[in-house]
Write a protein that holds these residues in place. Sequence first.
Motif, PDB file in Angstrom:
ATOM      1  N   VAL A   1      -9.221  31.693   9.188  1.00 18.45           N
ATOM      2  CA  VAL A   1      -9.925  30.094   9.063  1.00 18.45           C
ATOM      3  C   VAL A   1     -11.270  29.774   8.209  1.00 18.45           C
ATOM      4  O   VAL A   1     -11.075  28.859   7.257  1.00 18.45           O
ATOM      5  CB  VAL A   1      -9.929  29.815  11.084  1.00 18.45           C
ATOM      6  N   THR A   2     -11.484  30.906   7.884  1.00 16.37           N
ATOM      7  CA  THR A   2     -12.609  30.843   7.226  1.00 16.37           C
ATOM      8  C   THR A   2     -13.795  31.785   7.394  1.00 16.37           C
ATOM      9  O   THR A   2     -13.403  32.620   8.131  1.00 16.37           O
ATOM     10  CB  THR A   2     -13.584  29.240   7.729  1.00 16.37           C
ATOM     11  N   ASP A   3     -14.410  32.293   6.386  1.00 14.91           N
ATOM     12  CA  ASP A   3     -15.168  33.283   5.882  1.00 14.91           C
ATOM     13  C   ASP A   3     -16.587  32.709   5.813  1.00 14.91           C
ATOM     14  O   ASP A   3     -17.547  33.067   4.415  1.00 14.91           O
ATOM     15  CB  ASP A   3     -14.569  34.572   4.846  1.00 14.91           C
ATOM     16  N   ALA A   4     -16.415  31.201   5.686  1.00 13.94           N
ATOM     17  CA  ALA A   4     -18.289  30.787   5.398  1.00 13.94           C
ATOM     18  C   ALA A   4     -19.593  31.608   5.710  1.00 13.94           C
ATOM     19  O   ALA A   4     -20.135  31.300   5.204  1.00 13.94           O
ATOM     20  CB  ALA A   4     -17.654  28.821   5.441  1.00 13.94           C
ATOM     21  N   ASP A   5     -19.282  31.460   6.556  1.00 15.17           N
ATOM     22  CA  ASP A   5     -20.058  32.268   7.841  1.00 15.17           C
ATOM     23  C   ASP A   5     -19.857  34.098   7.625  1.00 15.17           C
ATOM     24  O   ASP A   5     -21.150  34.418   8.073  1.00 15.17           O
ATOM     25  CB  ASP A   5     -19.942  31.909   9.158  1.00 15.17           C
ATOM     26  N   ALA A   6     -19.375  34.358   6.955  1.00 15.67           N
ATOM     27  CA  ALA A   6     -19.381  35.757   6.458  1.00 15.67           C
ATOM     28  C   ALA A   6     -20.366  36.076   5.541  1.00 15.67           C
ATOM     29  O   ALA A   6     -20.328  35.941   4.500  1.00 15.67           O
ATOM     30  CB  ALA A   6     -18.221  36.141   5.999  1.00 15.67           C
ATOM     31  N   PRO A   7     -21.264  37.761   5.988  1.00 13.47           N
ATOM     32  CA  PRO A   7     -21.039  37.984   7.174  1.00 13.47           C
ATOM     33  C   PRO A   7     -22.471  37.344   7.844  1.00 13.47           C
ATOM     34  O   PRO A   7     -22.799  36.128   7.219  1.00 13.47           O
ATOM     35  CB  PRO A   7     -21.638  39.460   7.301  1.00 13.47           C
ATOM     36  N   PRO A   8     -22.518  37.142   9.088  1.00 16.85           N
ATOM     37  CA  PRO A   8     -21.861  38.048  10.251  1.00 16.85           C
ATOM     38  C   PRO A   8     -20.750  37.279  10.927  1.00 16.85           C
ATOM     39  O   PRO A   8     -20.187  37.977  11.902  1.00 16.85           O
ATOM     40  CB  PRO A   8     -22.930  37.842  11.325  1.00 16.85           C
ATOM     41  N   ARG A   9     -20.140  36.555  10.594  1.00 15.13           N
ATOM     42  CA  ARG A   9     -18.216  35.885  11.524  1.00 15.13           C
ATOM     43  C   ARG A   9     -17.431  35.514  10.255  1.00 15.13           C
ATOM     44  O   ARG A   9     -18.080  35.128   9.336  1.00 15.13           O
ATOM     45  CB  ARG A   9     -19.168  34.699  11.913  1.00 15.13           C
ATOM     46  N   TRP A  10     -16.136  36.030  10.671  1.00 17.19           N
ATOM     47  CA  TRP A  10     -15.359  36.273   9.886  1.00 17.19           C
ATOM     48  C   TRP A  10     -14.427  35.388  11.052  1.00 17.19           C
ATOM     49  O   TRP A  10     -14.297  35.779  12.348  1.00 17.19           O
ATOM     50  CB  TRP A  10     -14.138  37.404   9.183  1.00 17.19           C
ATOM     51  N   VAL A  11     -13.685  33.656  10.692  1.00 17.29           N
ATOM     52  CA  VAL A  11     -12.649  33.127  11.805  1.00 17.29           C
ATOM     53  C   VAL A  11     -11.191  33.756  11.572  1.00 17.29           C
ATOM     54  O   VAL A  11     -10.641  33.354  10.201  1.00 17.29           O
ATOM     55  CB  VAL A  11     -13.718  31.813  11.542  1.00 17.29           C
ATOM     56  N   LEU A  12     -10.572  33.864  12.573  1.00 19.12           N
ATOM     57  CA  LEU A  12      -8.705  34.484  11.676  1.00 19.12           C
ATOM     58  C   LEU A  12      -8.284  33.592  13.508  1.00 19.12           C
ATOM     59  O   LEU A  12      -8.778  33.125  14.067  1.00 19.12           O
ATOM     60  CB  LEU A  12      -9.115  36.349  11.905  1.00 19.12           C
ATOM     61  N   ALA A  13      -7.140  33.620  13.137  1.00 18.16           N
ATOM     62  CA  ALA A  13      -6.251  32.857  13.900  1.00 18.16           C
ATOM     63  C   ALA A  13      -4.749  33.288  13.635  1.00 18.16           C
ATOM     64  O   ALA A  13      -4.788  34.013  12.696  1.00 18.16           O
ATOM     65  CB  ALA A  13      -5.661  31.030  13.125  1.00 18.16           C
ATOM     66  N   ASP A  14      -4.544  33.400  15.307  1.00 11.14           N
ATOM     67  CA  ASP A  14      -2.646  34.184  15.190  1.00 11.14           C
ATOM     68  C   ASP A  14      -1.597  33.192  14.683  1.00 11.14           C
ATOM     69  O   ASP A  14      -2.181  31.542  14.348  1.00 11.14           O
ATOM     70  CB  ASP A  14      -1.870  34.617  16.504  1.00 11.14           C
ATOM     71  N   ALA A  15      -0.709  33.492  14.642  1.00  8.93           N
ATOM     72  CA  ALA A  15       0.649  32.194  13.917  1.00  8.93           C
ATOM     73  C   ALA A  15       0.359  31.414  14.798  1.00  8.93           C
ATOM     74  O   ALA A  15       1.039  30.293  14.307  1.00  8.93           O
ATOM     75  CB  ALA A  15       1.066  33.484  14.182  1.00  8.93           C
ATOM     76  N   GLU A  16       0.031  31.192  15.943  1.00 10.44           N
ATOM     77  CA  GLU A  16       0.379  29.785  16.501  1.00 10.44           C
ATOM     78  C   GLU A  16      -0.984  29.166  17.082  1.00 10.44           C
ATOM     79  O   GLU A  16      -1.348  27.818  17.670  1.00 10.44           O
ATOM     80  CB  GLU A  16       0.896  30.079  17.897  1.00 10.44           C
TER      81      GLU A  16
END
Length: 224
Positions: free
Chosen positions: A195-210
């Motif tokens: 979804v976004t890695d704009a705050d990486a590190p420390p956060r990576w936002v991911l999502a499943d197929a739904e």
Amino acid sequence: MTERLTAAAVQSRAGLQDWRVLAGRLHATFRTGDLARGIELVRRIGEIADELDHHPDLDVRYFRVHVRSVTHDAGGLTERDVRLAGRVSAVAAELGVAAEPARPQQLEIGIDALEIPAVRPFWRAVLGYKDPQFPGDDPATADLVDPAGRGPSVRFQRMDVSRPQPGTVHLDIHVPHDAVRARVQAALDAGGRLVTDADAPPRWVLADAEGNQARLCTWEAPEG
């Protein structure tokens, strides 16, 4: 008051190669191979803890022992945790028990809400959770904690506007800083999307197929 140490200061300390900082606590997982050796490791850890008057949380399984340490009255990590960790690693080495530095993780439930006071009582009741009583109950961001100390903590995050999808619950998975990129790639290979890695590190936002979201988190400070 006991001086708190930053995650970076602890993680860079010599002799802590078995340990990883996750969500404000020091974690290590040791592969014992059988229950008898795990119980012996726990017995030795108990002796160290009593000697140092600093007692970690222990999780014992057939093949593994997980150790988690924080200084409750300081609300974070201190030299007491560093000292304990070094002694535990020495005992594990003496027993021939190997550490698995990439295995520890800490799960948190994140609930996004427009009006946090309107939803917090529900989650407190339905989970049977409590308000943090000590600074070290969980990281400062935790709003509700499991009184038994086993379940994931709950953190509320205020939203400015509602989202189009009906659910606003996500998972925060705290993983070792040197394992997070492999975990991100594994999630992508498994059909997820970034979804976004704009705050990486420390956060990576991911999502499943739904579109259900999870955030992979580390102790690292934002780049730049």
